[in-house]
Design an enzyme around this catalytic site. Sequence first.
Site, PDB file in Angstrom:
ATOM      1  N   LYS A 126       7.145  -4.932   6.334  1.00 32.87           N
ATOM      2  CA  LYS A 126       6.801  -6.324   6.509  1.00 32.87           C
ATOM      3  C   LYS A 126       6.267  -6.526   7.695  1.00 32.87           C
ATOM      4  O   LYS A 126       6.081  -5.821   8.867  1.00 32.87           O
ATOM      5  CB  LYS A 126       8.196  -7.143   6.250  1.00 32.87           C
ATOM      6  CG  LYS A 126       8.423  -7.452   4.891  1.00 32.87           C
ATOM      7  CD  LYS A 126       9.595  -8.467   4.616  1.00 32.87           C
ATOM      8  CE  LYS A 126       9.633  -8.433   3.010  1.00 32.87           C
ATOM      9  NZ  LYS A 126      10.852  -8.943   2.521  1.00 32.87           N
TER      10      LYS A 126
ATOM     11  N   ARG B 217      15.620  -2.198  -0.251  1.00 36.31           N
ATOM     12  CA  ARG B 217      14.473  -2.251  -1.076  1.00 36.31           C
ATOM     13  C   ARG B 217      13.361  -1.994  -0.314  1.00 36.31           C
ATOM     14  O   ARG B 217      13.033  -2.454   0.666  1.00 36.31           O
ATOM     15  CB  ARG B 217      14.478  -4.077  -1.428  1.00 36.31           C
ATOM     16  CG  ARG B 217      13.248  -4.318  -2.471  1.00 36.31           C
ATOM     17  CD  ARG B 217      13.031  -5.774  -2.577  1.00 36.31           C
ATOM     18  NE  ARG B 217      12.004  -6.150  -3.536  1.00 36.31           N
ATOM     19  CZ  ARG B 217      10.602  -6.092  -3.303  1.00 36.31           C
ATOM     20  NH1 ARG B 217      10.340  -5.835  -1.859  1.00 36.31           N
ATOM     21  NH2 ARG B 217       9.841  -6.392  -3.971  1.00 36.31           N
TER      22      ARG B 217
HETATM   23  N1  PMM Z   1      10.798  -9.294  -0.430  1.00 31.17           N
HETATM   24  C1  PMM Z   1       9.588  -9.448  -1.189  1.00 31.17           C
HETATM   25  C2  PMM Z   1       9.596  -9.233  -2.545  1.00 31.17           C
HETATM   26  N2  PMM Z   1      10.947  -9.294  -3.228  1.00 31.17           N
HETATM   27  N3  PMM Z   1      13.336  -9.068  -3.085  1.00 31.17           N
HETATM   28  C3  PMM Z   1      14.461  -9.260  -2.153  1.00 31.17           C
HETATM   29  N4  PMM Z   1      15.649  -9.170  -2.750  1.00 31.17           N
HETATM   30  N5  PMM Z   1      14.383  -9.245  -0.868  1.00 31.17           N
HETATM   31  C4  PMM Z   1      13.076  -9.289  -0.314  1.00 31.17           C
HETATM   32  O1  PMM Z   1      13.080  -9.053   0.956  1.00 31.17           O
HETATM   33  C5  PMM Z   1      11.888  -9.226  -1.070  1.00 31.17           C
HETATM   34  C6  PMM Z   1      11.966  -9.173  -2.218  1.00 31.17           C
HETATM   35  C7  PMM Z   1       8.189  -9.190  -0.746  1.00 31.17           C
HETATM   36  O2  PMM Z   1       7.791  -8.115  -0.253  1.00 31.17           O
HETATM   37  P1  PMM Z   1       6.758  -7.298  -1.417  1.00 31.17           P
HETATM   38  O3  PMM Z   1       5.611  -7.950  -1.324  1.00 31.17           O
HETATM   39  O4  PMM Z   1       6.776  -5.865  -0.557  1.00 31.17           O
HETATM   40  O5  PMM Z   1       7.261  -7.028  -2.561  1.00 31.17           O
END
Ligand code: PMM
Length: 286
Positions: free
Chosen positions: A220, A260
């Site tokens: 991030k 994650r």
């Molecule tokens: N961040 C993203 C997408 N889904 N789900 C959870 N539970 N927690 C998060 O911090 C989260 C998520 C955004 O990141 P990405 O674009 O790399 O998927």
Amino acid sequence: MTITDLMAGRRSAPVVMGVLNVTPDSFSDGGRFDTQEAAVRHGRSMRALGADIIDVGGESTRPGAIRIDTDEEIARVVGVVSALARIGAVVSIDTMRADVARAAVEVGASLVNDVSGGLADPQMHTTVAALGVPYVVTHWRRAGDQMTHASSYQDCVSEVCTELQTQAERALDAGIAATRIIVDPGLGFAKGPDENWALLAGLPQLRALGFPVLVGASRKRFLGSLLRSADDTPRPVDGRDTATALISLLATVHGAWGVRVHNVVDSCDARKILSSWQAGRECTDA
Ligand code: PMM
């Protein structure tokens, strides 16, 4: 392991959730897995590398993202979820929409990961309760195109805890079992670097809510900011995996249930190191 085993803590921590964005525009991996074949291949590979859960998402949630319609989101994810579930993977569906959650669970998803914690779709909690699967309540205030207008806090950790508690109570009231709820501070969702670090330091308060805590720091922007070069250029996305794995390690030491991540290997390595350290012997099977 099944989702029930993972929820019951039958796995050495952390549970590693591998990110599979079947989108053209996610901030880190957008466009890389936007055909079904490429997405399924990547999901299989993350599973082989040690991911416990493959988190399939069809809509980008990055700041500024424009929402797509429900049919398109379903079309993006259903084939991928079904193919991965058929080979025995534990699949979660990353969606803010009840209809997408239902369609994905019907073809084999066993967890709903809702970055809006139920705020984006009033049907989400009752739908998940009826589906009978675990549910990630993520802290969120507004959708991607309005997120930056909702990022002011007096005391970020206590406000996030209070708002997560409210959403978790709504999920319980709708009939989702307490043993099926996971909470997530939603790093980067209406939060700047200082809020994200405060929330990581505040893991004990998040844990005190009484639910397993999932942490999504992977690649991030706040990591890019922390690791910026002398001329203030943020560290590029592809240079943030070591930092992500270190956060996986530290978050686990401070009680996180799961992480994650995009790079599964690094966090699985971190898990082996932590297990071996804690056991005082080599734990290659961690
Ligand atoms: N961040 C993203 C997408 N889904 N789900 C959870 N539970 N927690 C998060 O911090 C989260 C998520 C955004 O990141 P990405 O674009 O790399 O998927």
